[in-house]
Design an enzyme around this catalytic site. Structure first.
Site, PDB file in Angstrom:
ATOM      1  N   GLY A  41       0.776  -1.241   0.000  1.00 39.02           N
ATOM      2  CA  GLY A  41       0.000   0.000   0.000  1.00 39.02           C
ATOM      3  C   GLY A  41       0.805   1.288   0.000  1.00 39.02           C
ATOM      4  N   ASP A 101      -5.388   2.041  10.327  1.00 44.32           N
ATOM      5  CA  ASP A 101      -6.805   1.774  10.591  1.00 44.32           C
ATOM      6  C   ASP A 101      -6.952   1.331  12.051  1.00 44.32           C
ATOM      7  OD1 ASP A 101      -9.504   1.153  10.214  1.00 44.32           O
ATOM      8  OD2 ASP A 101      -9.108  -0.728   9.202  1.00 44.32           O
ATOM      9  N   ASP A 157      -5.650  -0.841  -2.120  1.00 40.16           N
ATOM     10  CA  ASP A 157      -6.373  -1.727  -3.032  1.00 40.16           C
ATOM     11  C   ASP A 157      -7.688  -2.227  -2.456  1.00 40.16           C
ATOM     12  OD1 ASP A 157      -5.170  -3.482  -1.035  1.00 40.16           O
ATOM     13  OD2 ASP A 157      -5.836  -5.119  -2.314  1.00 40.16           O
TER      14      ASP A 157
HETATM   15  P1  5GP Z   1      -4.637  -1.810  10.523  1.00 41.83           P
HETATM   16  O1  5GP Z   1      -3.767  -2.943  10.980  1.00 41.83           O
HETATM   17  O2  5GP Z   1      -4.222  -0.472  11.040  1.00 41.83           O
HETATM   18  O3  5GP Z   1      -6.079  -2.107  10.803  1.00 41.83           O
HETATM   19  O4  5GP Z   1      -4.573  -1.805   8.958  1.00 41.83           O
HETATM   20  C1  5GP Z   1      -3.519  -1.286   8.287  1.00 41.83           C
HETATM   21  C2  5GP Z   1      -3.460  -1.838   6.889  1.00 41.83           C
HETATM   22  O5  5GP Z   1      -4.752  -2.196   6.407  1.00 41.83           O
HETATM   23  C3  5GP Z   1      -2.931  -0.775   5.961  1.00 41.83           C
HETATM   24  O6  5GP Z   1      -1.594  -1.059   5.695  1.00 41.83           O
HETATM   25  C4  5GP Z   1      -3.779  -0.911   4.747  1.00 41.83           C
HETATM   26  O7  5GP Z   1      -3.088  -1.688   3.809  1.00 41.83           O
HETATM   27  C5  5GP Z   1      -4.993  -1.684   5.146  1.00 41.83           C
HETATM   28  N1  5GP Z   1      -6.179  -0.814   5.210  1.00 41.83           N
HETATM   29  C6  5GP Z   1      -6.740  -0.243   6.301  1.00 41.83           C
HETATM   30  N2  5GP Z   1      -7.810   0.483   5.980  1.00 41.83           N
HETATM   31  C7  5GP Z   1      -7.934   0.367   4.630  1.00 41.83           C
HETATM   32  C8  5GP Z   1      -8.843   0.922   3.677  1.00 41.83           C
HETATM   33  O8  5GP Z   1      -9.786   1.671   3.974  1.00 41.83           O
HETATM   34  N3  5GP Z   1      -8.616   0.601   2.381  1.00 41.83           N
HETATM   35  C9  5GP Z   1      -7.596  -0.225   1.982  1.00 41.83           C
HETATM   36  N4  5GP Z   1      -7.491  -0.470   0.687  1.00 41.83           N
HETATM   37  N5  5GP Z   1      -6.720  -0.754   2.853  1.00 41.83           N
HETATM   38  C10 5GP Z   1      -6.892  -0.454   4.156  1.00 41.83           C
HETATM   39 MG    MG Z   2      -5.013  -4.723   0.971  1.00 42.81          MG
END
Ligand code: 5GP
Ligand code: MG
Length: 180
Positions: A41, A101, A157
């Site tokens: 990403g 996120d 994505d």
């Molecule tokens: P976390 O572990 O903070 O929940 O998620 C982080 C990862 O989830 C990021 O590196 C990203 O790749 C993916 N991610 C989180 N939210 C989104 C979103 O709204 N759209 C996409 N495409 N990927 C997300």
């Molecule tokens: Mg992804």
């Protein structure tokens, strides 16, 4: 087919990346940081950001996995591939992340890096979904806040698609009932 609604234009992202580059350049003056991008990403963000950094630096990438095909974090993070070749110990490490996120991914990565004893460890994240946080993580350089919606574009994505879109978009399902 999913519908795309623009959240941030290419121009808004461009000026934000410029602002982050200025903050980082100011703080790392005279240093030689190692930027670690979170694949896949952050790849577009990394490419744009590093070209605006006027200092000696090196880059590495790490591949982590938590989402798969879903739009919600599975909560389980793993290093899919340790692509790191350069030593971390005693380096000034700046993690480059696209979207934070729940914070679970970043929390995992920071723990993993901390055990390798860097001289310093900071985070630059372009997009922040702060409302979705489950684990608190420090973000030293923050780009733009994003509402609690699934977004695509500028590296992000859905099912490996849409990474090449120049802006950031909310992915909306068609036929979704209003207010659902
Ligand atoms: P976390 O572990 O903070 O929940 O998620 C982080 C990862 O989830 C990021 O590196 C990203 O790749 C993916 N991610 C989180 N939210 C989104 C979103 O709204 N759209 C996409 N495409 N990927 C997300
Ligand atoms: Mg992804």
């Amino acid at each position: 087919m999913p519908q795309l609604r623009v959240l941030f234009t290419q121009e808004e992202i461009r000026s934000t990346v410029g602002r982050l580059a200025r903050e980082i350049s100011r703080d790392y003056e005279g240093k030689n940081p190692l930027l670690i991008g979170v694949l896949k990403g952050a790849v577009i963000f990394m490419a744009d950001l590093m070209r605006l950094l006027d200092m000696p630096l090196e880059v590495e990438f790490v591949r982590l996995s938590s989402y798969g095909r879903g739009k919600v974090s599975s909560g389980k993070v793993r290093v899919v591939r340790g692509l790191l070749r350069l030593p971390i110990k005693d380096r000034d490490i700046l993690v480059i992340e696209g979207i934070v996120d729940t914070g679970i991914t970043l929390d995992f990565l920071l723990g993993w890096l901390r055990r390798k004893r860097p001289a310093s460890l900071r985070v630059c994240a372009l997009f922040d979904k702060a409302m979705c946080r489950k684990v608190s993580v420090p973000i030293d350089y923050l780009g733009l806040s994003v509402p609690n919606e699934f977004v695509v574009g500028y590296g992000a994505d859905w099912d490996e698609k849409f990474r090449n879109l120049p802006g950031l978009y909310v992915l909306e399902e068609e036929n979704q009932p209003q207010g659902a």
